[in-house]
Scaffold this motif. Structure first.
Motif, PDB file in Angstrom:
ATOM      1  N   ARG A  38     -19.322 -24.092  41.084  1.00 43.09           N
ATOM      2  CA  ARG A  38     -19.425 -24.263  39.637  1.00 43.09           C
ATOM      3  C   ARG A  38     -20.839 -24.664  39.274  1.00 43.09           C
ATOM      4  N   GLN A  39     -21.173 -24.360  38.023  1.00 44.44           N
ATOM      5  CA  GLN A  39     -22.475 -24.744  37.512  1.00 44.44           C
ATOM      6  C   GLN A  39     -22.308 -25.275  36.097  1.00 44.44           C
ATOM      7  N   ALA A  40     -22.602 -26.553  35.946  1.00 36.46           N
ATOM      8  CA  ALA A  40     -22.552 -27.187  34.629  1.00 36.46           C
ATOM      9  C   ALA A  40     -23.899 -26.994  33.941  1.00 36.46           C
ATOM     10  N   PRO A  41     -23.915 -27.074  32.625  1.00 35.99           N
ATOM     11  CA  PRO A  41     -25.175 -26.897  31.897  1.00 35.99           C
ATOM     12  C   PRO A  41     -26.260 -27.840  32.401  1.00 35.99           C
ATOM     13  N   GLY A  42     -27.412 -27.279  32.745  1.00 36.19           N
ATOM     14  CA  GLY A  42     -28.533 -28.088  33.175  1.00 36.19           C
ATOM     15  C   GLY A  42     -28.442 -28.611  34.594  1.00 36.19           C
ATOM     16  N   LYS A  43     -27.421 -28.177  35.326  1.00 38.50           N
ATOM     17  CA  LYS A  43     -27.248 -28.686  36.687  1.00 38.50           C
ATOM     18  C   LYS A  43     -27.285 -27.544  37.701  1.00 38.50           C
ATOM     19  N   LYS A  44     -27.452 -27.932  38.968  1.00 41.93           N
ATOM     20  CA  LYS A  44     -27.456 -26.944  40.039  1.00 41.93           C
ATOM     21  C   LYS A  44     -26.034 -26.449  40.298  1.00 41.93           C
ATOM     22  N   THR A  91     -16.389 -29.617  33.206  1.00 36.44           N
ATOM     23  CA  THR A  91     -16.821 -28.512  32.352  1.00 36.44           C
ATOM     24  C   THR A  91     -17.974 -27.770  33.019  1.00 36.44           C
ATOM     25  N   ALA A  92     -17.799 -26.473  33.213  1.00 37.75           N
ATOM     26  CA  ALA A  92     -18.796 -25.672  33.931  1.00 37.75           C
ATOM     27  C   ALA A  92     -18.360 -24.215  33.930  1.00 37.75           C
ATOM     28  N   VAL A  93     -19.269 -23.363  34.361  1.00 44.59           N
ATOM     29  CA  VAL A  93     -18.890 -21.999  34.719  1.00 44.59           C
ATOM     30  C   VAL A  93     -18.500 -22.023  36.197  1.00 44.59           C
ATOM     31  N   ILE A 118     -18.975 -12.994  38.338  1.00 41.79           N
ATOM     32  CA  ILE A 118     -19.814 -13.337  37.189  1.00 41.79           C
ATOM     33  C   ILE A 118     -19.433 -14.667  36.564  1.00 41.79           C
ATOM     34  N   GLY A 119     -18.327 -15.234  37.005  1.00 42.60           N
ATOM     35  CA  GLY A 119     -17.951 -16.563  36.563  1.00 42.60           C
ATOM     36  C   GLY A 119     -16.958 -16.577  35.421  1.00 42.60           C
ATOM     37  N   THR A 120     -16.287 -17.715  35.291  1.00 45.20           N
ATOM     38  CA  THR A 120     -15.363 -17.954  34.189  1.00 45.20           C
ATOM     39  C   THR A 120     -15.603 -19.377  33.688  1.00 45.20           C
ATOM     40  N   LEU A 121     -15.650 -19.538  32.374  1.00 47.23           N
ATOM     41  CA  LEU A 121     -16.006 -20.822  31.781  1.00 47.23           C
ATOM     42  C   LEU A 121     -14.775 -21.715  31.651  1.00 47.23           C
ATOM     43  N   VAL A 122     -14.924 -22.940  32.120  1.00 44.35           N
ATOM     44  CA  VAL A 122     -13.900 -23.975  31.946  1.00 44.35           C
ATOM     45  C   VAL A 122     -14.507 -25.084  31.083  1.00 44.35           C
ATOM     46  N   THR A 123     -13.845 -25.389  29.991  1.00 40.20           N
ATOM     47  CA  THR A 123     -14.298 -26.454  29.105  1.00 40.20           C
ATOM     48  C   THR A 123     -13.200 -27.492  29.012  1.00 40.20           C
ATOM     49  N   VAL A 124     -13.526 -28.723  29.403  1.00 37.82           N
ATOM     50  CA  VAL A 124     -12.552 -29.813  29.363  1.00 37.82           C
ATOM     51  C   VAL A 124     -12.899 -30.704  28.181  1.00 37.82           C
TER      52      VAL A 124
END
Length: 126
Positions: A38-44, A91-93, A118-124
């Motif tokens: 997973r990749q969260a906004p602004g993170k590795k 929360t991440a892709v 290509i990923g799937t977005l999970v928003t908690v």
């Protein structure tokens, strides 16, 4: 050509659950490993879990151990990630990745995986 297609992402309240799916094609499913990152906004991008499709052995990162469960349905060429007790920081892709031609899960790092969805977005929602 290896193809990995993630699905199952969406919005969920904190404390809730989601199950992600990774449908794989283009390789001999049972002879490889598939992992979730997973990749969260602004993170590795972070490795979460891996499953060997040949012997079913599993690996989990400490951050998700006890909350996330990886599984596979070899008849459907699909790997799942069951996520429970979700937190806002989840929360991440979410990406699935394959390492073709190996039978045991490697260290969960990007260079160890050959192919990516290509990923799937999970928003908690908190």
């Amino acid at each position: 050509e290896v193809q990995l297609v993630e699905s199952g992402g969406g919005l969920v309240q904190a404390g809730g659950s989601l199950r992600l799916s990774c449908a794989a094609s283009g390789f001999a499913f049972a002879d490889n490993v598939i992992a979730w990152f997973r990749q969260a906004p602004g993170k590795k991008r972070e490795g979460l879990s891996c499953i060997s499709l040949s012997d079913g052995s599993k690996v989990y990162a400490d951050s998700v151990k006890g909350r996330f469960t990886i599984s596979s349905d070899n008849a459907k060429n699909t790997v799942y990630l069951q996520m429970t007790s979700l937190k806002s920081e989840d929360t991440a892709v979410y990406y699935c990745a394959a390492s073709v031609g190996i039978s045991r899960c490697p260290y969960l790092s990007i260079p160890n995986m050959n192919d990516w969805g290509i990923g799937t977005l999970v928003t908690v929602l908190s």
